[in-house]
Design an enzyme around this catalytic site. Structure first.
Site, PDB file in Angstrom:
ATOM      1  CD1 TRP A 150      -0.226  -1.733   3.016  1.00  0.00           C
ATOM      2  CD2 TRP A 150       0.713   0.280   3.302  1.00  0.00           C
ATOM      3  NE1 TRP A 150       0.601  -1.807   4.124  1.00  0.00           N
ATOM      4  CE2 TRP A 150       1.189  -0.573   4.317  1.00  0.00           C
ATOM      5  CE3 TRP A 150       1.177   1.602   3.291  1.00  0.00           C
ATOM      6  CZ2 TRP A 150       2.087  -0.181   5.302  1.00  0.00           C
ATOM      7  CZ3 TRP A 150       2.084   2.004   4.269  1.00  0.00           C
ATOM      8  CH2 TRP A 150       2.524   1.120   5.253  1.00  0.00           C
ATOM      9  CG  ASN A 151       5.156   1.187   0.384  1.00  0.00           C
ATOM     10  OD1 ASN A 151       4.711   0.377  -0.420  1.00  0.00           O
ATOM     11  ND2 ASN A 151       6.429   1.240   0.710  1.00  0.00           N
ATOM     12  N   PRO A 176      -3.047  -3.828  -2.917  1.00  0.00           N
ATOM     13  CG  PRO A 176      -2.226  -1.652  -2.699  1.00  0.00           C
ATOM     14  CD  PRO A 176      -2.456  -2.716  -3.710  1.00  0.00           C
ATOM     15  CD  GLU A 249      12.633  -5.627  -5.201  1.00  0.00           C
ATOM     16  OE1 GLU A 249      13.262  -5.048  -4.291  1.00  0.00           O
ATOM     17  OE2 GLU A 249      13.125  -5.901  -6.298  1.00  0.00           O
ATOM     18  CB  CYS A 283      11.161  -0.724   1.318  1.00  0.00           C
ATOM     19  SG  CYS A 283      11.278  -0.359  -0.422  1.00  0.00           S
TER      20      CYS A 283
END
Ligand code: NAD
Length: 475
Positions: A150-151, A176, A249, A283
């Site tokens: 969702w980011n 997401p 990832e 991330c």
């Protein structure tokens, strides 16, 4: 208008019809934006069958045709960017300008894959006997299943979809559930660009149930996941048990090394602004700040000054530089790091407590006086929270930077070429950024080592995970 939310299976958008529906919440206001249908088992079977059937023809498609569709999606991305960005701010929370930047950047990802998919080559190996011919062929691996977070809802999905489709694979993507609108827009664009039914399928649901079902299916051949390390390990384990290729990832805990010869004002300003990007839910966010003891006080003063000037609020409001956390779960998750720091007697230099009232807001937070074994120094925080600690010596700081199981990104600020070379040679990370932030471009590989993942996305490596090697020899 916030879009109607659907599944996309075999070229059809399908919604309610007795399916479980999940509320999608605006993280800035806690209002319900829409209802998201969960895929039933029959939906997942339909997606698997559609992807399998479509693969039989898509794998033989001309790279020129694949390229044309990817290029068209790039153009549609630019044309529709404003609407998609607004909806992304509504369901993900990031400021509108950031959302727009993500979408426009993704048009470049489409273009890159459109160009690069025409350059998937094999090779000829010289034979031992003059009558023999030896060919190495690269073929699409088959039906791919992908799970995206969702980011960066648009970016994470488009990179996997472009790589699969460009390689000649078909794909089922679970997007997401917290922030679904951008992925809906992607499905619509591929349909409008003329992608044959079944090549791309989109499903939603309970993440663990959907991933388990799709990975176990004998139809799927490849798994791609972006998300946390624990979930990545779970999915990679399942993929391994079923002998499926995996691209992972995963999370990071990026060390930042600021040396005494760096331009401290510039480093502190750049790092503060990068830290609050997407409210720290990145991330590759700079995470552990190691600053040389001679410049520590100057760095901390400038870093906190810049963070104090950041306007936090609803991402649709003018001038807002940092929005809310993307969903309710993130607020206690960030508070846990502060609580651990307080218990250890660390100093909360600024921030530290969730903002009261509507919305999932947490202010930029800076903590000093932490030992290397504190929660914030060892677990991925994934939020706008920064520990700043001093170091005295290059070998010491490299050892500390390499001490965690993560190995995604890293940041170095120095004006010494010797220091830059030594650090880039010895740091255990998939990406090393020296004096600037340069990762995540379409033409450069993005990926981690150690617990941060397997494989790369982007760059000429982008198709590696989606192709298998076949050796053909004949006389
Ligand atoms: P979470 O671990 O529940 O979920 C993280 C992501 O993985 C979500 O997108 C979720 O839908 C998905 N997921 C969870 N379990 C899954 C499963 N069994 N199968 C398939 N997908 C699954 O936590 P969260 O609160 O949503 O996110 C917080 C953590 O997730 C962060 O601490 C961060 O480490 C990680 N994260 C990483 C990235 C990244 O870009 N690497 C992106 C988003 C979240």
């Amino acid at each position: 208008m916030y879009p109607k939310l659907s599944l996309y299976i075999n070229g059809q958008f399908v919604s309610e019809d007795g399916r479980t529906m999940q509320d999608v919440i605006n993280p800035a206001t806690q209002e319900v934006l829409g209802k998201l249908p969960h895929a039933s088992q029959a939906d997942l079977d339909a997606a698997l069958q559609a992807a399998e059937k479509a693969f039989a023809t898509w794998k033989k498609s001309s790279p020129m045709d694949r390229s044309a569709i990817l290029r068209k999606v790039g153009q549609l991305t630019r044309d529709r960017a404003k609407d998609i960005a607004r909806n992304m701010t509504l369901d993900q929370g990031k400021p509108l300008a950031e959302a727009l930047g993500e979408i426009i950047g993704c048009a470049d990802h489409c273009d890159w894959h459109a160009e690069e998919c025409r350059r998937i080559y094999g090779r000829v190996v010289l034979p031992r006997s003059p009558d023999v011919r030896q060919l190495v062929l690269k073929e699409p691996i088959g039906v791919c299943v992908a799970f995206t977070p969702w980011n960066f809802p648009y970016n994470q999905a488009i990179r996997k979809i472009c790589a699969a489709i460009g390689a000649g694979c078909t794909i089922i993507l679970k997007g997401p559930e917290d922030s679904p609108s951008a992925v809906m827009a992607i499905a619509q664009m591929f349909q409008d660009a003329g992608l044959p039914p079944g090549v791309l399928n989109l499903v939603w649901g309970e993440p663990a149930k959907v991933s388990d079902y799709l990975i176990r299916s004998p139809i799927s051949r490849k798994v791609s996941f972006t998300g946390s390390v624990p979930v990545g390990k779970l999915l990679a384990g399942l993929a391994g048990a079923h002998m499926k290729r995996a691209t992972m990832e995963l999370g990071g805990h990026s060390p930042v090394l600021v040396f005494e010869d760096a331009d401290i004002d510039r480093a502190a300003t750049m790092l503060a602004k990068f830290k609050i990007r997407n409210a720290g839910q990145v991330c590759v966010s700079p995470t552990r700040f190691y600053v040389h003891k001679k410049v520590y006080d100057n760095f901390l003063a400038k870093f906190t000054d810049v963070l104090k000037s950041i306007k936090v609020g609803n991402g649709l409001d003018d001038g807002v530089e940092m929005g809310p956390l993307a969903h309710e779960r993130r607020v206690p998750a960030i508070a846990r790091f502060v609580e651990d720091a307080r218990k250890r007697g660390a100093q909360i230099v600024m921030g530290g407590d969730a903002v009261a009232g509507k919305g999932f807001f947490f202010p930029p937070t800076v903590i000093t006086g932490l030992q290397d074994d504190a929660l914030l120094m060892t677990e991925e925080p994934f939020g706008p929270i920064a520990p700043v600690v001093p170091f005295s010596d290059i070998d010491e700081v490299i050892t500390r930077a390499n001490s965690l199981p993560f190995g995604l990104s890293s940041y170095v600020f120095t004006n010494s070429l010797q220091t830059a070379t030594k650090v880039s040679n010895s740091i255990e990370a998939g990406m090393v950024n020296i004096n600037h932030f340069g990762s995540a471009l379409p033409e450069t590989p993005f990926g981690g080592i150690k617990d941060s993942g397997i494989g790369s996305e982007g760059g000429t490596e982008t198709f590696d995970g989606y192709l298998v090697t076949k050796f053909v020899t004949h006389v």
